[in-house]
Scaffold this motif. Structure first.
Motif, PDB file in Angstrom:
ATOM      1  N   GLY A   1       2.917 -51.956 -25.534  1.00  0.00           N
ATOM      2  CA  GLY A   1       4.221 -51.840 -24.906  1.00  0.00           C
ATOM      3  C   GLY A   1       5.134 -50.986 -25.750  1.00  0.00           C
ATOM      4  O   GLY A   1       4.741 -50.422 -26.768  1.00  0.00           O
ATOM      5  N   THR A   2       6.390 -50.918 -25.372  1.00  0.00           N
ATOM      6  CA  THR A   2       7.326 -50.046 -26.080  1.00  0.00           C
ATOM      7  C   THR A   2       7.597 -50.529 -27.495  1.00  0.00           C
ATOM      8  O   THR A   2       8.030 -49.753 -28.339  1.00  0.00           O
TER       9      THR A   2
ATOM     10  N   TYR B   1      -1.641 -40.969 -25.021  1.00  0.00           N
ATOM     11  CA  TYR B   1      -0.902 -39.944 -24.292  1.00  0.00           C
ATOM     12  C   TYR B   1      -1.052 -38.548 -24.879  1.00  0.00           C
ATOM     13  O   TYR B   1      -0.970 -37.549 -24.157  1.00  0.00           O
TER      14      TYR B   1
ATOM     15  N   GLU C   1       0.679 -42.940 -18.800  1.00  0.00           N
ATOM     16  CA  GLU C   1       1.257 -42.310 -17.609  1.00  0.00           C
ATOM     17  C   GLU C   1       2.199 -41.175 -17.998  1.00  0.00           C
ATOM     18  O   GLU C   1       2.187 -40.104 -17.377  1.00  0.00           O
ATOM     19  N   SER C   2       2.982 -41.394 -19.052  1.00  0.00           N
ATOM     20  CA  SER C   2       3.909 -40.339 -19.477  1.00  0.00           C
ATOM     21  C   SER C   2       3.152 -39.102 -19.949  1.00  0.00           C
ATOM     22  O   SER C   2       3.543 -37.968 -19.667  1.00  0.00           O
TER      23      SER C   2
ATOM     24  N   PHE D   1      -0.308 -47.477 -17.400  1.00  0.00           N
ATOM     25  CA  PHE D   1       0.662 -48.101 -18.294  1.00  0.00           C
ATOM     26  C   PHE D   1       1.540 -47.001 -18.854  1.00  0.00           C
ATOM     27  O   PHE D   1       1.178 -45.823 -18.825  1.00  0.00           O
ATOM     28  N   CYS D   2       2.715 -47.364 -19.353  1.00  0.00           N
ATOM     29  CA  CYS D   2       3.796 -46.399 -19.554  1.00  0.00           C
ATOM     30  C   CYS D   2       3.407 -45.236 -20.461  1.00  0.00           C
ATOM     31  O   CYS D   2       3.701 -44.082 -20.149  1.00  0.00           O
ATOM     32  N   TRP D   3       2.728 -45.523 -21.593  1.00  0.00           N
ATOM     33  CA  TRP D   3       2.440 -44.453 -22.535  1.00  0.00           C
ATOM     34  C   TRP D   3       1.481 -43.421 -21.945  1.00  0.00           C
ATOM     35  O   TRP D   3       1.728 -42.208 -22.020  1.00  0.00           O
TER      36      TRP D   3
ATOM     37  N   ARG E   1       1.705 -37.209 -16.921  1.00  0.00           N
ATOM     38  CA  ARG E   1       2.731 -36.467 -16.181  1.00  0.00           C
ATOM     39  C   ARG E   1       3.098 -35.159 -16.882  1.00  0.00           C
ATOM     40  O   ARG E   1       3.566 -34.216 -16.247  1.00  0.00           O
TER      41      ARG E   1
ATOM     42  N   TRP F   1      -4.018 -44.977  -9.814  1.00  0.00           N
ATOM     43  CA  TRP F   1      -3.450 -43.802 -10.467  1.00  0.00           C
ATOM     44  C   TRP F   1      -3.009 -42.733  -9.480  1.00  0.00           C
ATOM     45  O   TRP F   1      -2.443 -41.702  -9.886  1.00  0.00           O
TER      46      TRP F   1
END
Length: 384
Positions: free
Chosen positions: A66-67, A104, A130-131, A126-128, A134, A154
Motif C-alpha cells: 500500500g501507500t 511499476y 496500475e500507475s 493495485f495502485c503502484w 498508465r 485490467w
C-alpha cells in the motif's frame, strides 16, 4: 533467444517457494534454459544461481502492500534496484525482456529499452503497478494475463495481448492413483488472511475429516490469533515443505480445500492438486472456475463454510484419473512455455517490422534524390 527475466524482489526465486509467483518464475527460467535459450534472471540475492541468476538486490519482503510502503527502507531499496537495472538494460544485448516483477518501474521505463518487453499480469490491479502501466508508452511492449479473470480486471487500464495460463511441472507433482490409507483433507499455501485458512479449518471439522496444513507463516498475528488456537489432533500444520515433500502430502489427500478471500488470479495450488489426482473443493473466485470443471472439482459459495463443507463431501466422490487428465489439458508447463515462446517471437518480429519498413522507405526515396537524365543533359548543355 537471449531472454532477460525480471523477477520481483520480495522473496528469493528458490525452493522452498514463498508462493506461486516464485515457483512460476523459477519454472519459466529453468524451462527456457532447458530449451536452449540464453536466460538471465534478475532477482534477489538468495535466488537459485543455477537458473542464470544476476542478483540485483537483497530480499525486500514487507508485510503489507500500500501507500505506506513509501516510508519503508525496503521500498526505496527495491525502487533503486529496478531503476539501476532498467538503465543498465539500455546497453545490454537481449532479444526480449520478460517482466515478472509486479513493480511499476519496469513498465514505466519500458520505452527506454532498445529491445521489446513482455509483462505478465499476475494480480488484480493495485495502485503502484496500475500507475506504472498508465505511464507505459512503449510501442514494443506486450501484456499477458494469467487468466481471463485477470485480463478482465485490467481491461480498464490496458488490453491483454494474450491469456497464458500458468503451468506446473507435471513430473514434480506426480499422479497418485490412490490416496493415503488414513483419510485426510489438505490445505496449503501462504498463511495470510486473504488465503482463508480459518475457513478451511471450520469446513474440515464440519466434514469430519482431519486437515493437514502446509505453508509458510507470512502473517504472525493472523497465525497466532486465528490458526494456532484451532490446531489439534485433527488439524495439524506440518510446516513449509519443499516440492517433493509437498507433492507427497497433497497426493495422499482425499480432497484439497481452496479458500481464497480475494479474486484468485490463477491458483497454482489448484493445478498442483489436480496433477496429483486430488479433487478440489474451492470458493468460486477469480480464475478458479476457469481451471476446474465438473470432472475434477466442486465450487462453493465464497466465504461460506457450510457451502465449502458440502462441496468437499461431493469432491470426495470424484475420479482421481479425471483430475490428472484435467491438469494435463490445462496446467502443463510445456504448454505455458510454448505460448510464451510464441509471444516472444511475435514481439521480436513486431519490433523489427518498423525497422524493415524504414529501410524500405529509404530505399524507395533514394532515386528521387538523384538528378534526372533530363537535368543532366541541361547541365551539360549549359556548360557546353
Amino acid at each position: 533467444m537471449r531472454i532477460g527475466i525480471i523477477a520481483h524482489l520480495k522473496h528469493p526465486i528458490a525452493e522452498p517457494f514463498a508462493g506461486g509467483l516464485e515457483m512460476h518464475t523459477h519454472l519459466l527460467a529453468r524451462s527456457l534454459r532447458d530449451r536452449g535459450h540464453a536466460v538471465t534472471l534478475f532477482a534477489s540475492s538468495r535466488s537459485e544461481p543455477g537458473i542464470g541468476l544476476e542478483a540485483i538486490c537483497t530480499e525486500t519482503a514487507i508485510q503489507t502492500v500500500g501507500t505506506t510502503e513509501a516510508s519503508d527502507v525496503p521500498f526505496f531499496r527495491e525502487h533503486h534496484a529496478y531503476l539501476s537495472l532498467m538503465n543498465d538494460l539500455r546497453h545490454r544485448d537481449f532479444d526480449i525482456i520478460h517482466n515478472n516483477s509486479l513493480h511499476y518501474l519496469p513498465v514505466a521505463m519500458a520505452d527506454s529499452l532498445p529491445m521489446p518487453m513482455v509483462t505478465t499480469l499476475h494480480t488484480p490491479p493495485f495502485c503502484w503497478l496500475e500507475s506504472g502501466i498508465r505511464l507505459c508508452a512503449a510501442r514494443n511492449h506486450s501484456f499477458a494475463a494469467v487468466s481471463r479473470s485477470v485480463a478482465a480486471l485490467w481491461n480498464h487500464v490496458t488490453h491483454s495481448d494474450a491469456v497464458i495460463w500458468n503451468g506446473i511441472d507435471l513430473q514434480k507433482f506426480a499422479f497418485h492413483p490412490q490416496p493415503a490409507t488414513d483419510p485426510y483433507l489438505v490445505w496449503y499455501g501462504r498463511i495470510v488472511p486473504e488465503k482463508g485458512l480459518h475457513l478451511a479449518i471450520a469446513a474440515a471439522r464440519q466434514v469430519g475429516l482431519p486437515l493437514r496444513i502446509a505453508g509458510p507463516i507470512l502473517d504472525d498475528d493472523y497465525y497466532w490469533t486465528q490458526i494456532a488456537p484451532a490446531l489439534g489432533h485433527d488439524i495439524t500444520h506440518v510446516g513449509h515443505l519443499a516440492h517433493q515433500q509437498l507433492a507427497r502430502l497433497v497426493g495422499g489427500a482425499r480432497a484439497f480445500l481452496c479458500t481464497p478471500m480475494w479474486d484468485e488470479p490463477y491458483g497454482l495450488v489448484v493445478a498442483e492438486a489436480l496433477a496429483c489426482g486430488v479433487p478440489v473443493a474451492a470458493f468460486a473466485r477469480g480464475a478458479i472456475p476457469e481451471i476446474l470443471d465438473a470432472t475434477c472439482g466442486v465450487l462453493a459459495t465464497p466465504d461460506d463454510v457450510a457451502s465449502l463443507a458440502s462441496a468437499a463431501l461431493s469432491a470426495l466422490k470424484l475420479d482421481r484419473n479425471a483430475c490428472r487428465t484435467r491438469a494435463e489439458q490445462m496446467c502443463d508447463a510445456e504448454r505455458m512455455v510454448d505460448n510464451y515462446e510464441a509471444l516472444y517471437l511475435r514481439q521480436i518480429d513486431r519490433a523489427a517490422a518498423p525497422s524493415r519498413a524504414d529501410r524500405a522507405a529509404s530505399i524507395h526515396l533514394m532515386p528521387s534524390t538523384l538528378p534526372s537524365r533530363a537535368s543532366l543533359d541541361q547541365r551539360s548543355a549549359s556548360h557546353g
